[in-house]
Design an enzyme around this catalytic site. Structure first.
Site, PDB file in Angstrom:
ATOM      1  N   HIS A 112      -3.504   4.359   4.773  1.00 37.32           N
ATOM      2  CA  HIS A 112      -4.599   3.380   4.863  1.00 37.32           C
ATOM      3  C   HIS A 112      -5.885   3.993   4.299  1.00 37.32           C
ATOM      4  CE1 HIS A 112      -7.417   0.465   6.420  1.00 37.32           C
ATOM      5  NE2 HIS A 112      -8.039   1.428   7.034  1.00 37.32           N
TER       6      HIS A 112
ATOM      7  N   TYR B  11       4.182   5.141  11.492  1.00 37.78           N
ATOM      8  CA  TYR B  11       4.487   3.736  11.799  1.00 37.78           C
ATOM      9  C   TYR B  11       5.329   3.023  10.742  1.00 37.78           C
ATOM     10  CZ  TYR B  11       0.305   3.214   8.872  1.00 37.78           C
ATOM     11  OH  TYR B  11      -0.605   3.293   7.839  1.00 37.78           O
TER      12      TYR B  11
ATOM     13  N   ARG C  41       0.869  -1.178   0.000  1.00 36.86           N
ATOM     14  CA  ARG C  41       0.000   0.000   0.000  1.00 36.86           C
ATOM     15  C   ARG C  41       0.904   1.226   0.000  1.00 36.86           C
ATOM     16  NH1 ARG C  41      -2.075   0.689   5.484  1.00 36.86           N
ATOM     17  NH2 ARG C  41      -0.684   2.469   5.476  1.00 36.86           N
TER      18      ARG C  41
HETATM   19  C1  LIG Z   1     -14.901  -6.009  11.997  1.00 34.39           C
HETATM   20  C2  LIG Z   1     -14.051  -4.790  11.856  1.00 34.39           C
HETATM   21  N1  LIG Z   1     -13.089  -4.541  12.764  1.00 34.39           N
HETATM   22  C3  LIG Z   1     -12.297  -3.451  12.631  1.00 34.39           C
HETATM   23  C4  LIG Z   1     -12.489  -2.573  11.601  1.00 34.39           C
HETATM   24  C5  LIG Z   1     -11.585  -1.337  11.454  1.00 34.39           C
HETATM   25  N2  LIG Z   1     -10.665  -1.516  10.328  1.00 34.39           N
HETATM   26  C6  LIG Z   1     -10.899  -0.924   9.145  1.00 34.39           C
HETATM   27  S1  LIG Z   1      -9.721  -1.304   8.016  1.00 34.39           S
HETATM   28  C7  LIG Z   1      -8.879  -2.266   9.110  1.00 34.39           C
HETATM   29  C8  LIG Z   1      -7.614  -2.971   8.693  1.00 34.39           C
HETATM   30  C9  LIG Z   1      -7.778  -3.936   7.575  1.00 34.39           C
HETATM   31  O1  LIG Z   1      -6.540  -4.379   7.106  1.00 34.39           O
HETATM   32  P1  LIG Z   1      -6.402  -5.352   5.898  1.00 34.39           P
HETATM   33  O2  LIG Z   1      -7.342  -6.498   6.039  1.00 34.39           O
HETATM   34  O3  LIG Z   1      -4.963  -5.675   5.755  1.00 34.39           O
HETATM   35  O4  LIG Z   1      -6.922  -4.509   4.638  1.00 34.39           O
HETATM   36  P2  LIG Z   1      -6.304  -3.168   4.000  1.00 34.39           P
HETATM   37  O5  LIG Z   1      -7.024  -2.011   4.657  1.00 34.39           O
HETATM   38  O6  LIG Z   1      -4.853  -3.160   4.263  1.00 34.39           O
HETATM   39  O7  LIG Z   1      -6.635  -3.215   2.560  1.00 34.39           O
HETATM   40  C10 LIG Z   1      -9.515  -2.279  10.356  1.00 34.39           C
HETATM   41  C11 LIG Z   1      -9.026  -3.002  11.532  1.00 34.39           C
HETATM   42  C12 LIG Z   1     -13.537  -2.845  10.683  1.00 34.39           C
HETATM   43  N3  LIG Z   1     -13.780  -2.063   9.642  1.00 34.39           N
HETATM   44  N4  LIG Z   1     -14.280  -3.966  10.823  1.00 34.39           N
END
Ligand SMILES: Cc1ncc(C[n+]2csc(CCOP(=O)(O)OP(=O)(O)O)c2C)c(N)n1
Ligand SMILES: [Mg+2]
Length: 380
Positions: free
Chosen positions: A277, A286, A273
């Site tokens: 985020h 970080y 990425r």
């Molecule tokens: C059930 C749930 N827990 C926490 C969140 C908050 N949250 C949004 S994005 C994220 C991280 C996701 O990381 P990843 O699966 O690696 O996907 P990326 O954003 O890197 O594409 C979190 C914890 C959420 N949206 N849903």
């Protein structure tokens, strides 16, 4: 007690934690090196016409242009938030172009590149991030489900849908998108168990972009993510997610296996990425700038451009025409976004269910009565 602590505590260095950052990855499927050199792989190949290769470049470049414009619009206050796909274009376009008509994709909130390949109007996606609707596109007509913010939930939807496809005897496949962080979510693991047990025609496409917001990959898994598939009982492969040709080849093969009744595959698209985020995040808190610089050398668009130019498949006039198309697309997205009107407040009740329920009708009536109690913004 000591032994227990030793096995459960997350300590540095985690075994294999530095593996993703090693330049040598024998298990990484690649058809195009970061330098744009075409290489062969014993198990995967793609046979694309010159036009198809140029079209892939066009997809990558236009999707990035959209993303850059959307980030700018958010910074100018025109979107509530934006989840950038910068750096993940090849993973998304390669996966999206592997789908056939009749296949169904279940995205997270970042799959703008897949939306593009499914013919979803970018303005529908912009409407979601502007907060004027909940998606707006037709999931059935496009074969592209609405975005899912709840991490991992779409893997259950995809698996359930795939089990339905199986029962209908249809020859189509389902592609479930997820992130590296999502692999730690219970629902994802439940979905993979169901998918394996029923040999459902679903492919789990994990974009390992190295982070779940600020949490790095080495906190998610002690083994490379693709190796987890073995524990569920289906194949797992790791593909260079910045190599659109390899992603296309690997995803096509996995979808075809699913259509033929061979069950699920887990694909780990190894990528990065390059942006934040979301626009609410500051990645400098970080991660090191040097890491980003290292990944810029593996840029998915630059490597295809190098290949096309060097092999004489595209000239400067072609790249200029793609740039011009990008500017036109960005202008359309900008003006279209600014024109998206705020919906009436009551529209939030419209698409909760296909048909109104008595509870929903009562809530709507209460909402309308409450708003009617104001006159010129002042409570009567
Ligand atoms: C059930 C749930 N827990 C926490 C969140 C908050 N949250 C949004 S994005 C994220 C991280 C996701 O990381 P990843 O699966 O690696 O996907 P990326 O954003 O890197 O594409 C979190 C914890 C959420 N949206 N849903
Ligand atoms: Mg991630």
């Amino acid at each position: 007690m000591t032994a227990l602590r030793e096995t459960t505590e997350v300590v540095d260095p985690v075994p294999g934690a530095d593996a993703p950052h090693l330049p040598q990855q024998p298990d990484l499927i690649q058809l195009l090196t970061p330098e744009g050199e075409r290489v062969e792989h014993p198990d995967y190949s793609v046979d694309l016409s010159e036009d198809e290769l140029r079209d892939l470049y066009r997809d990558l470049a236009l999707v990035r242009r959209w993303d850059v414009e959307a980030t700018a619009l958010q910074r100018q206050g025109e979107l509530g938030i934006w989840a950038s796909l910068l750096g993940q274009e090849a993973a998304q376009v390669g996966a999206g172009r592997a789908l056939r008509d009749g296949d169904m994709a279940f995205p997270t909130y970042r799959e703008h590149g897949v939306a593009w390949t499914r013919g979803v109007d970018p303005l529908h996606v912009m409407g979601l991030f502007r907060g004027v609707d909940n998606g707006g596109w037709d999931p059935v007509a496009t074969g592209f489900n609405l975005y899912t913010i709840v991490i991992g939930a779409q893997c259950l939807h995809a698996t359930g849908y795939a089990m339905g496809v199986q029962r209908d005897g249809a020859e189509s496949a389902v592609l479930a998108f997820l992130g590296d962080g999502a692999t730690s979510q219970g629902e994802v693991n439940e979905a993979m168990i169901f998918a394996a047990s029923f040999a459902a025609p679903v492919v789990f496409f994990c974009q390992n972009n190295q982070y779940a917001i600020s949490v790095p990959l080495e906190r998610q898994s002690r083994v490379p993510l693709y190796q987890r598939a073995a524990g569920f009982g289906f194949p797992g492969v790791r593909v260079d997610g910045n190599d659109v040709l390899a992603v296309l080849a690997v995803t096509r093969a996995a979808l075809q296996a699913a259509r033929e009744g061979q069950g699920p595959t887990f694909i780990e698209a190894f990528t990065y990425r390059m942006g934040a985020h979301t626009t609410s995040d500051d990645p400098t808190r970080y991660r090191l700038a040097s890491e980003l610089e290292e990944w810029k050398l593996r840029d998915p668009i630059a490597r295809l451009k190098a290949y096309l130019s060097r092999s004489g498949l595209a000239d400067q006039a072609f790249f200029d025409s793609v740039d011009a198309d990008g500017d036109e697309l960005a202008a359309r997205i900008r003006s279209g976004t600014l024109e998206l009107a705020d919906p009436p407040g009551t529209s939030m009740f419209d698409h909760v269910y296909a048909e109104q329920t008595p509870e929903l009708a009562a809530q709507r009536a209460e909402f309308e009565a409450y708003h009617a109690s104001f006159e010129g913004g002042v409570e009567r």
